[in-house]
Design a protein around this motif. Structure first.
Motif, PDB file in Angstrom:
ATOM      1  N   VAL A  12       0.858  -1.196   0.000  1.00 21.58           N
ATOM      2  CA  VAL A  12       0.000   0.000   0.000  1.00 21.58           C
ATOM      3  C   VAL A  12       0.891   1.243   0.000  1.00 21.58           C
ATOM      4  O   VAL A  12       1.756   1.390   0.872  1.00 21.58           O
ATOM      5  CB  VAL A  12      -0.916   0.003   1.235  1.00 21.58           C
ATOM      6  CG1 VAL A  12      -1.752   1.271   1.275  1.00 21.58           C
ATOM      7  CG2 VAL A  12      -1.809  -1.229   1.230  1.00 21.58           C
ATOM      8  N   PRO A  13       0.724   2.148  -0.959  1.00 21.92           N
ATOM      9  CA  PRO A  13       1.603   3.335  -1.032  1.00 21.92           C
ATOM     10  C   PRO A  13       1.512   4.196   0.226  1.00 21.92           C
ATOM     11  O   PRO A  13       0.421   4.396   0.787  1.00 21.92           O
ATOM     12  CB  PRO A  13       1.073   4.095  -2.259  1.00 21.92           C
ATOM     13  CG  PRO A  13       0.336   3.073  -3.061  1.00 21.92           C
ATOM     14  CD  PRO A  13      -0.244   2.101  -2.069  1.00 21.92           C
ATOM     15  N   ASN A  14       2.652   4.705   0.676  1.00 23.07           N
ATOM     16  CA  ASN A  14       2.667   5.575   1.854  1.00 23.07           C
ATOM     17  C   ASN A  14       1.925   6.874   1.600  1.00 23.07           C
ATOM     18  O   ASN A  14       1.474   7.535   2.551  1.00 23.07           O
ATOM     19  CB  ASN A  14       4.113   5.876   2.260  1.00 23.07           C
ATOM     20  CG  ASN A  14       4.780   4.695   2.942  1.00 23.07           C
ATOM     21  OD1 ASN A  14       4.122   3.925   3.643  1.00 23.07           O
ATOM     22  ND2 ASN A  14       6.081   4.542   2.728  1.00 23.07           N
ATOM     23  N   ARG A  36      -1.492   6.780   3.114  1.00 21.75           N
ATOM     24  CA  ARG A  36      -1.477   6.997   4.558  1.00 21.75           C
ATOM     25  C   ARG A  36      -1.270   8.473   4.879  1.00 21.75           C
ATOM     26  O   ARG A  36      -1.960   9.052   5.731  1.00 21.75           O
ATOM     27  CB  ARG A  36      -0.365   6.162   5.200  1.00 21.75           C
ATOM     28  CG  ARG A  36      -0.518   4.654   5.047  1.00 21.75           C
ATOM     29  CD  ARG A  36       0.650   3.949   5.721  1.00 21.75           C
ATOM     30  NE  ARG A  36       0.553   2.492   5.697  1.00 21.75           N
ATOM     31  CZ  ARG A  36       1.003   1.726   4.713  1.00 21.75           C
ATOM     32  NH1 ARG A  36       1.587   2.284   3.647  1.00 21.75           N
ATOM     33  NH2 ARG A  36       0.878   0.415   4.771  1.00 21.75           N
ATOM     34  N   GLU A  37      -0.309   9.097   4.204  1.00 21.75           N
ATOM     35  CA  GLU A  37      -0.011  10.506   4.474  1.00 21.75           C
ATOM     36  C   GLU A  37      -1.188  11.410   4.121  1.00 21.75           C
ATOM     37  O   GLU A  37      -1.460  12.388   4.830  1.00 21.75           O
ATOM     38  CB  GLU A  37       1.228  10.917   3.677  1.00 21.75           C
ATOM     39  CG  GLU A  37       2.502  10.210   4.147  1.00 21.75           C
ATOM     40  CD  GLU A  37       3.667  10.442   3.209  1.00 21.75           C
ATOM     41  OE1 GLU A  37       3.451  11.090   2.154  1.00 21.75           O
ATOM     42  OE2 GLU A  37       4.782   9.987   3.518  1.00 21.75           O
ATOM     43  N   LYS A  94      -4.706   7.246  13.268  1.00 20.69           N
ATOM     44  CA  LYS A  94      -3.963   6.155  12.634  1.00 20.69           C
ATOM     45  C   LYS A  94      -4.790   4.879  12.551  1.00 20.69           C
ATOM     46  O   LYS A  94      -4.750   4.172  11.533  1.00 20.69           O
ATOM     47  CB  LYS A  94      -2.665   5.894  13.392  1.00 20.69           C
ATOM     48  CG  LYS A  94      -1.765   4.876  12.692  1.00 20.69           C
ATOM     49  CD  LYS A  94      -0.382   4.843  13.302  1.00 20.69           C
ATOM     50  CE  LYS A  94       0.527   3.910  12.496  1.00 20.69           C
ATOM     51  NZ  LYS A  94       1.915   3.910  12.983  1.00 20.69           N
ATOM     52  N   TYR A  95      -5.525   4.543  13.615  1.00 21.66           N
ATOM     53  CA  TYR A  95      -6.271   3.292  13.586  1.00 21.66           C
ATOM     54  C   TYR A  95      -7.361   3.317  12.511  1.00 21.66           C
ATOM     55  O   TYR A  95      -7.632   2.304  11.867  1.00 21.66           O
ATOM     56  CB  TYR A  95      -6.860   2.983  14.964  1.00 21.66           C
ATOM     57  CG  TYR A  95      -8.075   3.794  15.342  1.00 21.66           C
ATOM     58  CD1 TYR A  95      -9.355   3.298  15.126  1.00 21.66           C
ATOM     59  CD2 TYR A  95      -7.942   5.048  15.924  1.00 21.66           C
ATOM     60  CE1 TYR A  95     -10.467   4.028  15.482  1.00 21.66           C
ATOM     61  CE2 TYR A  95      -9.042   5.783  16.277  1.00 21.66           C
ATOM     62  CZ  TYR A  95     -10.320   5.281  16.051  1.00 21.66           C
ATOM     63  OH  TYR A  95     -11.418   6.016  16.400  1.00 21.66           O
ATOM     64  N   LEU A  96      -7.982   4.495  12.312  1.00 22.40           N
ATOM     65  CA  LEU A  96      -8.974   4.605  11.251  1.00 22.40           C
ATOM     66  C   LEU A  96      -8.317   4.585   9.873  1.00 22.40           C
ATOM     67  O   LEU A  96      -8.889   4.070   8.910  1.00 22.40           O
ATOM     68  CB  LEU A  96      -9.787   5.889  11.414  1.00 22.40           C
ATOM     69  CG  LEU A  96     -10.888   5.869  12.481  1.00 22.40           C
ATOM     70  CD1 LEU A  96     -11.604   7.201  12.538  1.00 22.40           C
ATOM     71  CD2 LEU A  96     -11.883   4.745  12.191  1.00 22.40           C
ATOM     72  N   THR A  97      -7.114   5.128   9.783  1.00 18.59           N
ATOM     73  CA  THR A  97      -6.379   5.062   8.511  1.00 18.59           C
ATOM     74  C   THR A  97      -6.079   3.616   8.145  1.00 18.59           C
ATOM     75  O   THR A  97      -6.211   3.208   6.985  1.00 18.59           O
ATOM     76  CB  THR A  97      -5.077   5.857   8.621  1.00 18.59           C
ATOM     77  OG1 THR A  97      -5.381   7.234   8.898  1.00 18.59           O
ATOM     78  CG2 THR A  97      -4.274   5.776   7.339  1.00 18.59           C
ATOM     79  N   ILE A 139      -7.782   0.961   9.130  1.00 25.72           N
ATOM     80  CA  ILE A 139      -9.021   0.240   8.831  1.00 25.72           C
ATOM     81  C   ILE A 139      -9.641   0.704   7.517  1.00 25.72           C
ATOM     82  O   ILE A 139     -10.017  -0.108   6.668  1.00 25.72           O
ATOM     83  CB  ILE A 139     -10.027   0.422   9.989  1.00 25.72           C
ATOM     84  CG1 ILE A 139      -9.481  -0.208  11.268  1.00 25.72           C
ATOM     85  CG2 ILE A 139     -11.374  -0.203   9.622  1.00 25.72           C
ATOM     86  CD1 ILE A 139     -10.337   0.051  12.493  1.00 25.72           C
ATOM     87  N   LYS A 140      -9.748   2.020   7.353  1.00 27.95           N
ATOM     88  CA  LYS A 140     -10.490   2.568   6.215  1.00 27.95           C
ATOM     89  C   LYS A 140      -9.668   2.671   4.937  1.00 27.95           C
ATOM     90  O   LYS A 140     -10.226   2.601   3.836  1.00 27.95           O
ATOM     91  CB  LYS A 140     -11.025   3.956   6.574  1.00 27.95           C
ATOM     92  CG  LYS A 140     -11.999   3.978   7.739  1.00 27.95           C
ATOM     93  CD  LYS A 140     -13.313   3.311   7.363  1.00 27.95           C
ATOM     94  CE  LYS A 140     -14.337   3.461   8.475  1.00 27.95           C
ATOM     95  NZ  LYS A 140     -15.648   2.829   8.122  1.00 27.95           N
ATOM     96  N   VAL A 141      -8.350   2.844   5.071  1.00 29.06           N
ATOM     97  CA  VAL A 141      -7.518   3.088   3.886  1.00 29.06           C
ATOM     98  C   VAL A 141      -6.636   1.877   3.581  1.00 29.06           C
ATOM     99  O   VAL A 141      -6.705   1.288   2.492  1.00 29.06           O
ATOM    100  CB  VAL A 141      -6.653   4.355   4.072  1.00 29.06           C
ATOM    101  CG1 VAL A 141      -5.746   4.563   2.855  1.00 29.06           C
ATOM    102  CG2 VAL A 141      -7.538   5.575   4.281  1.00 29.06           C
ATOM    103  N   VAL A 142      -5.805   1.501   4.554  1.00 27.86           N
ATOM    104  CA  VAL A 142      -4.805   0.465   4.297  1.00 27.86           C
ATOM    105  C   VAL A 142      -5.465  -0.894   4.053  1.00 27.86           C
ATOM    106  O   VAL A 142      -5.186  -1.567   3.054  1.00 27.86           O
ATOM    107  CB  VAL A 142      -3.804   0.383   5.466  1.00 27.86           C
ATOM    108  CG1 VAL A 142      -2.787  -0.720   5.228  1.00 27.86           C
ATOM    109  CG2 VAL A 142      -3.095   1.719   5.646  1.00 27.86           C
TER     110      VAL A 142
END
Length: 322
Positions: free
Chosen positions: A188-190, A193-194, A203-206, A208-211
């Motif tokens: 998964v591209p950083n 996340r950024e 971070k935890y939602l990132t 779950i929802k993104v990564v």
């Protein structure tokens, strides 16, 4: 005044010809190696299909006609060379035990991979990675012995049931799930996340929802392949679950039969002994037919799981381009 040497055209032509010959030879070598690798695979497939179909060509009356009775009967009350008897109880046992092992393994493996990729640091991360690598090389029979010993201590000596077998299979599944999920999460591209962090998402939602959403196809494929890897294990189930001849839908109560164990037990029976004066129909090779038939069904299940993994990877992977 210096001059630049000019290479002779014949030398360049020789080099070009040599490269073409080398490239052609290496290409031919690759195709030959591919053909050699296909020989045992095709041989195995043809052998299993040709021998496994024999059991589907015998019905309860001993008639040579294609039928599906083998998939609809258990081995309860079947003795000797009777043409009856099937793998219904083994199919259900395989599905139930593998399903319970998946329920145990996927959350543990996925959370472990999230820790290694997103949160892990220092000695603890290195320790977790080391133990995952060690678990990857654990022999399957050791996993079965561990599960049997554990439940003998917790429940009582001689405890054998489907849940014990599921725990044994989960020990083999967890490292596969961890490695597959870890690789997918690292892909998964950083930038994703950024971008999520820049919008103020925790971070935890990132994660779950993104990564996880981005890596969903790869993680699901890895889980499916992990299931296909353990569904054919025999030694741990023979030790931790045992043998049964009838249906049992409760993994916490009593022994259960699985397809790999069914194949081994039927093969070890050898040819049935038929007495000439008996009125009961007897087929001496029926046990061998059952073993090959169960092997064919098991291969078809593994093939279906691999096809499912490819479909998931194809239709749920992130779309790129227009």
């Amino acid at each position: 005044m210096s001059t630049t040497p000019v290479r002779d055209g014949s030398v360049l032509g020789q080099l070009s010809t040599r490269r073409k010959l080398t490239n052609g030879a290496m290409g031919a070598l690759v195709y030959v190696a591919f053909g050699i690798a296909l020989i045992p695979l095709i041989w195995l497939a043809v052998t299993v299909v040709s021998r496994g179909i024999d059991r589907f060509m015998i019905n309860s009356a001993g008639e040579h006609v294609f039928n599906l009775e083998f998939l609809q009967q258990s081995m309860r009350g079947i003795f000797g060379g009777a043409p009856e008897g099937g793998i219904l109880h083994a199919i259900w046992g395989t599905l139930i035990i593998t399903g319970v092992a998946t329920v145990i393994s996927v959350p543990i493996g996925l959370l472990t991979s999230i820790y290694l990729v997103e949160y892990g640091k220092g000695r603890l991360k290195r320790a977790v990675t080391f133990f995952v690598d060690v678990m990857t090389g654990i022999p399957s029979i050791v996993a079965g012995l561990f599960a049997y010993a554990l439940f003998s201590i917790l429940v009582g000596p001689g405890t054998k049931n489907g849940f014990t077998g599921a725990v044994a299979l989960s020990l083999l599944m967890i490292p596969v799930v961890v490695r597959a999920s870890e690789e997918m999460l690292r892909l998964v591209p950083n930038e994703l996340r950024e971008a999520s962090y820049a919008l103020g998402v925790p971070k935890y939602l990132t994660v779950i929802k993104v990564v996880l959403r981005t890596a969903f196809a790869g993680i699901t494929t890895g889980v499916t392949l992990a299931i296909a890897r353990v569904i054919g294990e025999t030694a741990p189930l023979l030790i931790a679950v045992g043998v049964a001849d009838s249906l049992n839908f409760n993994p916490f109560d009593g022994r259960m039969m699985t397809l790999p164990v069914y194949i081994v037990t039927e093969w070890h029976k050898g040819q049935a002994v038929c007495t000439g004066g008996s009125d009961t129909l007897c087929i001496p090779e029926i046990t061998e037919y059952r073993a090959w038939g169960a092997a064919l069904v098991l291969i078809l299940i593994v093939m279906a799981l691999n096809l499912l993994a490819r479909l998931i990877s194809r239709y749920f992977s992130p779309k790129t381009g227009r």
